[in-house]
Design a protein around this motif. Sequence first.
Motif, short mmCIF file in Angstrom:
data_model
loop_
_atom_site.label_atom_id
_atom_site.label_comp_id
_atom_site.label_asym_id
_atom_site.label_seq_id
_atom_site.Cartn_x
_atom_site.Cartn_y
_atom_site.Cartn_z
N UNK A 94 5.12 -3.41 -6.90
CA UNK A 94 6.52 -3.48 -7.34
C UNK A 94 7.12 -2.10 -7.62
N UNK A 95 6.48 -1.05 -7.14
CA UNK A 95 7.03 0.29 -7.38
C UNK A 95 8.39 0.49 -6.72
N UNK A 96 8.63 -0.20 -5.63
CA UNK A 96 9.92 -0.08 -4.96
C UNK A 96 11.06 -0.71 -5.72
N UNK A 97 10.75 -1.49 -6.75
CA UNK A 97 11.78 -2.11 -7.56
C UNK A 97 12.30 -1.20 -8.66
N UNK A 98 11.68 -0.04 -8.82
CA UNK A 98 12.08 0.90 -9.87
C UNK A 98 13.29 1.72 -9.41
N UNK A 99 14.44 1.06 -9.35
CA UNK A 99 15.67 1.78 -8.98
C UNK A 99 16.08 2.77 -10.06
N UNK A 157 0.81 -1.22 0.00
CA UNK A 157 0.00 0.00 0.00
C UNK A 157 0.84 1.27 0.00
N UNK A 158 2.10 1.16 0.34
CA UNK A 158 3.01 2.31 0.38
C UNK A 158 3.67 2.46 -0.99
N UNK A 159 3.79 3.70 -1.44
CA UNK A 159 4.55 3.99 -2.66
C UNK A 159 5.80 4.78 -2.29
N UNK A 160 6.91 4.53 -2.97
CA UNK A 160 8.12 5.30 -2.69
C UNK A 160 7.91 6.79 -2.97
#
Length: 401
Positions: A102-107, A49-52
């Motif tokens: 998977x937004x946290x995987x967008x390094x 539920x959290x987005x970077x």
Amino acid sequence: MSGPVPAGAATLYESATQVLRRFREVRAYTEALVAPLSPEDCQVQSMPDVSPAKWHLAHTTWFFETFLLQPLLPDYRPFDPAYAVLFNSYYVGVGQRHPRAHRGLLTRPRLNEVMDYRAHVDRAMEHLMEQLAPSAWGPLVELGCQHEQQHQELILMDIKHVLSSNPLQPAYADTFELQPLGEAFGWREQPGGLYEIGHGGAGFHFDNETPRHRVWLEPFEMATRLVKAGEYTAFIADGGYHRPELWLSEGWDLVQREGWTAPLYWQEEADGWSRFTLCGRRPVDPDQAVLHVSQFEADAYARWAGARLPTEAEWEVASVHGGLHGLYNHAWQWTASAYLGYPGFMPPEGAVGEYNAKFMSNQMVLRGGSLATPDGHARATYRNFFPASARWAFSGIRLAR
């Protein structure tokens, strides 16, 4: 393209200069919110539920690029065509989307590249507002600003969860601390009868705040202030989390499954309760509003206190008739109302019409505003909504009976 704003939204400001000033202020405030964060802070996604923070910076920019620059500015060239997929949230009508979880995987792109993206779009937006009449872009610019203000609060909600997951318990900044609830507890009577709720007249509103319509209310009383943390500790001490008779069935199952014993971010210490805040971990102040409770917890507390949660119609009617404290600057207040369309509601056509209507299932309404809600963003008719299980929002409790 139509959107969930009134037809006269282009006249919300006296001139294009004022619209441009507002656009700049909103965009600058978002960047001020992330200024205390490191690039590493801006990358982390601590739960689905959290987005970077980096994603929030890019998504709010994508909104202006997608709904204003590409349709209205013939010579506009996207900063990077790949961003159309990476930073779309849930607008199915616009195209493909990167999975939310998977937004946290967008390094990549890097944070500095996202900031370059913001600057690119901001320059193009200023060019658009210079080239075209306000009637062409006024409503959508205002919608974009309101949308970005929503994400400003989400940035704080999300980074609080991110930082709380770090064993170092780092502080975000020495800001956004709750003020004590100074008012004595009381009840305000509201006569029963036929009332109107929903947005009417001039000014911005989201589509889900309309149409204005009549509701019949039986006589009720509304608490004049929110529930304090000290009052909630009495509920805990009385076995509130261990008494199934206080809980809705789904809430009780969740308490058992997740092992809840207190609000999110609370921790029992040798000398009492502490809570994680945007300013770091601090002792629970009994005079501050209780925060980060689910609708299930709010409902159980209300039952324990011999009261109930208000319906959203009761909340709106009572809020505009005066006598209530802390409506907009402490915590969003859970209601007993499911998030549904008002009688006669029709979402606007086009992708912008997906903004609110598609979520009218398995969500509960919250009213008011919180310590993290941007100034001027809240109003009596505003309908916030989350699943009944959500706790990472700045949510609290106001009782009714």
